[in-house]
Design an enzyme around this catalytic site. Structure first.
Site, mmCIF file in Angstrom:
data_model
loop_
_atom_site.group_PDB
_atom_site.id
_atom_site.type_symbol
_atom_site.label_atom_id
_atom_site.label_comp_id
_atom_site.label_asym_id
_atom_site.label_seq_id
_atom_site.Cartn_x
_atom_site.Cartn_y
_atom_site.Cartn_z
ATOM 1 C CG HIS A 1 -1.897 1.001 1.403
ATOM 2 N ND1 HIS A 1 -1.635 2.288 1.795
ATOM 3 C CD2 HIS A 1 -3.236 0.955 1.196
ATOM 4 C CE1 HIS A 1 -2.765 2.976 1.842
ATOM 5 N NE2 HIS A 1 -3.758 2.194 1.483
ATOM 6 C CG ASP B 1 0.597 -2.278 6.161
ATOM 7 O OD1 ASP B 1 -0.381 -2.403 6.932
ATOM 8 O OD2 ASP B 1 0.548 -1.626 5.100
ATOM 9 C CD GLN C 1 -6.895 -4.352 4.317
ATOM 10 O OE1 GLN C 1 -7.837 -5.046 4.699
ATOM 11 N NE2 GLN C 1 -7.087 -3.119 3.885
ATOM 12 C CE LYS D 1 -7.218 -0.002 6.350
ATOM 13 N NZ LYS D 1 -8.007 0.437 5.209
ATOM 14 C CB CYS E 1 -3.686 3.306 -1.601
ATOM 15 S SG CYS E 1 -4.937 4.541 -1.308
HETATM 16 N N1 7TS Z 1 -1.745 -0.584 4.658
HETATM 17 C C1 7TS Z 1 -2.683 -1.348 4.081
HETATM 18 C C2 7TS Z 1 -2.340 -2.752 3.676
HETATM 19 C C3 7TS Z 1 -3.974 -0.840 3.904
HETATM 20 O O1 7TS Z 1 -4.905 -1.611 3.349
HETATM 21 C C4 7TS Z 1 -4.259 0.485 4.294
HETATM 22 C C5 7TS Z 1 -5.596 1.121 4.020
HETATM 23 C C6 7TS Z 1 -3.260 1.218 4.917
HETATM 24 C C7 7TS Z 1 -2.005 0.659 5.069
HETATM 25 C C8 7TS Z 1 -3.498 2.593 5.456
HETATM 26 O O2 7TS Z 1 -4.367 2.547 6.538
HETATM 27 P P1 7TS Z 1 -4.888 3.872 7.225
HETATM 28 O O3 7TS Z 1 -5.930 3.406 8.181
HETATM 29 O O4 7TS Z 1 -3.736 4.516 7.892
HETATM 30 O O5 7TS Z 1 -5.448 4.725 6.116
HETATM 31 N N2 7TS Z 1 -6.270 0.565 2.925
HETATM 32 C C9 7TS Z 1 -7.345 1.089 2.289
HETATM 33 C C10 7TS Z 1 -7.969 0.427 1.246
HETATM 34 O O6 7TS Z 1 -7.630 -0.646 0.783
HETATM 35 N N3 7TS Z 1 -8.993 1.178 0.800
HETATM 36 O O7 7TS Z 1 -9.052 2.297 1.535
HETATM 37 C C11 7TS Z 1 -8.024 2.260 2.470
#
Ligand code: 7TS
Length: 421
Positions: free
Chosen positions: A135, A212, A215, A238, A378
């Site tokens: 990501h 990371d 997910q 999430k 992303c």
């Molecule tokens: N890493 C992964 C694997 C992610 O899926 C996401 C967010 C992030 C980092 C960033 O997370 P945040 O909470 O700091 O924004 N992924 C997604 C997505 O797949 N669609 O919208 C956000």
């Protein structure tokens, strides 16, 4: 054989998604005149009443600032906040709650590592190992850091099913590698990566490992000490928790080497006009008034997920994914990306339909009350590697049912007709 929805239910009989849906009032919404089918869980998940009630209760009864007041509400707020840290730490198998540093989410947690650890540690010629699945939040901070330090970024490639190609691990993992940053689960393809194996190899060359977990925290039974990494970033929103709340777990001896990052209240021990001494972990890395209600909500989310059972959630999502992949294999013109074996992926499926633009597909599905995401997710370098501009993505969670998959398939059939496929 394609399993019928009832077979899916039988396979996950200990798990009643239909009943769990009652915990999520938003799932009763009508969208464009149709009952909502929410399949955008990789972006953010819906919140059960247990979480929204805990937040409302905190504001109604306990709200005050933490760590400073001598009055009753201040001590209730501090207890709620630090109690939440203990519960979230326990959820991840972590015994020492001081190793759990609150952040706004995964993005801030990764940036915290980049600035508080990386800026002082990385030198020209050092290497940071990433993968092409990452990501943007696990790419851009390292690019920025590489520009400032002269460190070099290297990448693990993927095979044709979107799985990490570890055959060249020995070439990319060298004595120069100081940090390996790998997503546990790809948000774009759902691939579950063998992070324990990678961590073992990385440690053999003396590199630290940051996972990371954006997910994986919501979907896999994650036990951090067993995972073998040194640092783990996650987002509360999430995993049924509130937005603006997440964390960085780190082994104490690793976090102790972090320089203070944000300066301000709560992260100090003593302050003089010209200099300061700093607090112990975790406060040293948490300046300013924190997201107290967010911590309370995240702990409620962890309790909620633990109450259902993370093995049961995983089994349910696997059954749904198996059913979805079987049904999708029957749709002409549909290309599915990522691992063919449902056991190798989390509840995420990326696809394209003929030459229909994924944005058009998402708009048609939205007209049917079905929420999916379309775009580059992303993960622009991954899209480039796959040779597509964008994909449509459906992502499942504990409250999705085989009926939701059926609605998605009906929506795809409608799109095929509309586009004359
Ligand atoms: N890493 C992964 C694997 C992610 O899926 C996401 C967010 C992030 C980092 C960033 O997370 P945040 O909470 O700091 O924004 N992924 C997604 C997505 O797949 N669609 O919208 C956000």
């Amino acid at each position: 054989m394609i399993m019928s929805p009832s077979t899916v239910r039988t396979r996950t009989s200990a798990f009643d998604a239909a009943r769990l849906r009652d915990d999520f009032p938003i799932l009763r919404e009508q969208v464009n005149g149709k009952p909502l089918v929410y399949l955008d869980n990789a972006a953010t998940t819906q919140k059960p009443r247990a979480v929204t009630d805990a937040i409302a209760r905190y504001y109604a009864h306990d709200n005050a600032n933490v760590h400073r007041g001598l009055h009753e509400l201040a001590s209730r707020a501090t207890d709620a906040f630090e109690g939440a840290r203990e519960r979230v730490a326990r959820f991840f198998g972590v015994a020492d709650a001081a190793e759990m540093v609150w952040t706004r989410g995964t993005t801030e947690a990764i940036n915290l590592v980049a600035y508080a650890w990386g800026l002082d540690r990385l030198r020209a010629g050092d290497e940071v190992l990433l993968s092409v699945l990452e990501h943007h939040s696990n790419l851009v901070p390292w690019q920025m850091l590489a520009q400032r330090t002269g460190a070099r970024l290297r990448f693990i490639d993927i095979d044709e099913q979107g799985r990490l190609d570890l055959s060249a691990l020995d070439e990319v993992l060298t004595k120069r590698t100081k940090l390996v940053c790998i997503g546990h689960v790809s948000n774009a393809l759902g691939t579950v990566n063998p992070v324990a194996h990678i961590a073992e190899r990385a440690h053999a060359v003396g590199a630290l490992v940051l996972v990371d977990g954006a997910q994986s925290a919501p979907h896999l039974p994650v036990d951090l000490p067993a995972l073998g990494c040194d640092l783990y970033a996650f987002s509360g929103h999430k995993m049924c928790g509130p937005t603006g709340m997440g964390g960085l777990w780190g082994r104490r001896d690793v976090l102790e080497t972090f320089a203070p990052f944000h300066g301000g209240g709560d992260m100090i021990d003593t302050v003089e006009l010209e200099s300061s001494t700093y607090a112990q972990l975790p406060n040293r890395l948490e300046a300013g008034t924190p997201h107290i209600a967010g911590a309370v909500g995240l702990a409620a989310a962890c309790d909620y997920l633990a109450g259902i059972g993370r093995d049961a959630i995983l089994a349910h999502e696997r059954a749904l994914m198996t059913y979805a992949l079987e049904r999708m294999a029957e749709v002409p013109d549909l290309t599915v990306y990522g691992p063919a074996d449902p056991a190798e992926r989390s509840g995420v499926v990326s696809f394209t339909l003929g030459d229909v633009h994924p944005h058009d597909l998402a708009t048609i599905l939205d007209g049917e009350g079905i929420a999916i995401r379309a775009g580059h997710h992303c993960a622009q370098p991954l899209m480039k590697r796959l040779g597509v501009g964008s994909t449509a993505r459906a992502s499942f969670y504990l409250y999705n049912t085989a009926g939701d998959v059926d609605r998605l398939m009906d929506g795809l059939e409608r799109a095929r007709r509309l586009f004359g496929l």
